[in-house]
Design a protein around this motif. Sequence first.
Motif, short mmCIF file in Angstrom:
data_model
loop_
_atom_site.label_atom_id
_atom_site.label_comp_id
_atom_site.label_asym_id
_atom_site.label_seq_id
_atom_site.Cartn_x
_atom_site.Cartn_y
_atom_site.Cartn_z
N LYS A 10 0.87 -1.18 0.00
CA LYS A 10 0.00 0.00 0.00
C LYS A 10 0.91 1.22 0.00
N LEU A 11 0.83 2.00 -1.07
CA LEU A 11 1.67 3.20 -1.20
C LEU A 11 0.80 4.44 -1.06
N PRO A 12 1.24 5.42 -0.27
CA PRO A 12 0.45 6.64 -0.12
C PRO A 12 0.49 7.46 -1.40
N PRO A 39 3.33 9.88 -5.57
CA PRO A 39 3.19 10.09 -4.12
C PRO A 39 2.53 11.43 -3.83
N GLU A 40 1.84 11.51 -2.72
CA GLU A 40 1.11 12.73 -2.38
C GLU A 40 1.99 13.83 -1.83
N LEU A 45 6.72 9.88 -0.54
CA LEU A 45 7.78 9.40 -1.43
C LEU A 45 8.82 8.61 -0.65
N SER A 46 9.26 9.16 0.46
CA SER A 46 10.25 8.49 1.29
C SER A 46 9.74 7.15 1.81
N GLU A 47 8.51 7.13 2.34
CA GLU A 47 7.92 5.89 2.85
C GLU A 47 7.73 4.86 1.73
N GLY A 48 7.27 5.32 0.58
CA GLY A 48 7.04 4.42 -0.55
C GLY A 48 8.31 3.78 -1.06
N ILE A 61 12.64 7.03 -10.92
CA ILE A 61 11.99 8.34 -10.93
C ILE A 61 12.13 8.90 -12.33
N LEU A 62 11.02 9.33 -12.93
CA LEU A 62 11.05 9.84 -14.30
C LEU A 62 11.46 11.30 -14.39
#
Length: 71
Positions: A10-12, A39-40, A45-48, A61-62
Amino acid sequence: MQNKTYSIPKLPGNLEANVSLASWTTLRMGGPADFFWQPEDIKALSEGIRELHVENIPWMILGGGSNLFIS
């Protein structure tokens, strides 16, 4: 990606499957991504990224999408 099965955590933020990357490049060309995550915020981003590492899921990362050609 190669034909592998991943257990996606589960990614935020917004996570979508089978997304065409053409609309994300300045040349408006690009193939599909198995998964596309937005990411929101920076904390998400860090948690994901941490979760993706734990699950050994490849990612990139694009950036802005310029000078990028996706096949």
